[in-house]
Design a protein around this motif. Structure first.
Motif, mmCIF file in Angstrom:
data_model
loop_
_atom_site.group_PDB
_atom_site.id
_atom_site.type_symbol
_atom_site.label_atom_id
_atom_site.label_comp_id
_atom_site.label_asym_id
_atom_site.label_seq_id
_atom_site.Cartn_x
_atom_site.Cartn_y
_atom_site.Cartn_z
ATOM 1 N N GLU A 78 13.085 19.376 20.749
ATOM 2 C CA GLU A 78 12.857 18.493 21.872
ATOM 3 C C GLU A 78 14.026 19.040 23.025
ATOM 4 O O GLU A 78 14.915 18.788 22.781
ATOM 5 N N SER A 113 8.817 19.959 22.315
ATOM 6 C CA SER A 113 8.418 19.466 23.129
ATOM 7 C C SER A 113 9.441 19.529 24.383
ATOM 8 O O SER A 113 10.502 19.448 24.110
ATOM 9 N N LYS A 168 14.846 18.519 27.236
ATOM 10 C CA LYS A 168 14.613 17.746 28.607
ATOM 11 C C LYS A 168 15.509 18.483 29.573
ATOM 12 O O LYS A 168 16.883 18.287 29.623
#
Length: 147
Positions: free
Chosen positions: A66, A124, A68
């Motif tokens: 994941e 992700s 970001k």
């Protein structure tokens, strides 16, 4: 079986996408090298990952990553546009490319968090504006057999 707890860390500062390898000739022989900006960023990634691992064993099986990517707002933008960007109403469609940042992160944590980036089976990935630029990374070991 290795520890199944996720490994989380933040790479501070503006994200840097993985640069294309460069070629130079030395003594008539071609030599490929990673651009210095990419190499420096991968070192920063490795340092953040090592600190997060804190002596933990490498993850051996399949993993989910994941990520970001948080990029800063242009200083020239109006207060209104900046507020819209920070609220998520304006998306960052500027460099660096999200896939190139992903490649740099994977290469930077190879041999530190997991044995090899072939273990990444799920991803992700998001890129948003933030007042504090950086890349938040979470590597989640998945239960399952590796092949």
């Amino acid at each position: 079986m290795s520890d199944l707890k996720p490994v989380s860390f933040v790479v501070p500062g503006e994200a840097v996408g993985k640069g294309r390898p460069r070629v130079s000739t030395i003594g008539g022989h071609a030599r490929m090298f990673t651009p210095p900006k990419t190499a420096n960023y991968e070192t920063l990634i490795a340092m953040a990952a090592q600190q997060a691992m804190a002596g933990r064993e490498l993850i051996g099986g399949p993993v989910l990553i994941e990520m970001k990517i948080l990029v800063s707002v242009a200083a020239s933008w109006s207060k209104k546009k900046t507020a819209e960007a920070l609220a998520g109403d304006v998306m960052p469609t500027k460099k660096p490319d999200a896939d190139n940042v992903f490649k740099a992160i994977c290469d930077g944590i190879n041999g530190i968090v997991f044995k090899d980036d072939v273990q990444v089976v799920n991803v992700s990935l998001s890129k948003r504006f933030s007042e504090t630029p950086g890349v938040s990374v979470r590597v989640v070991p998945l239960v399952g057999k590796s092949s």
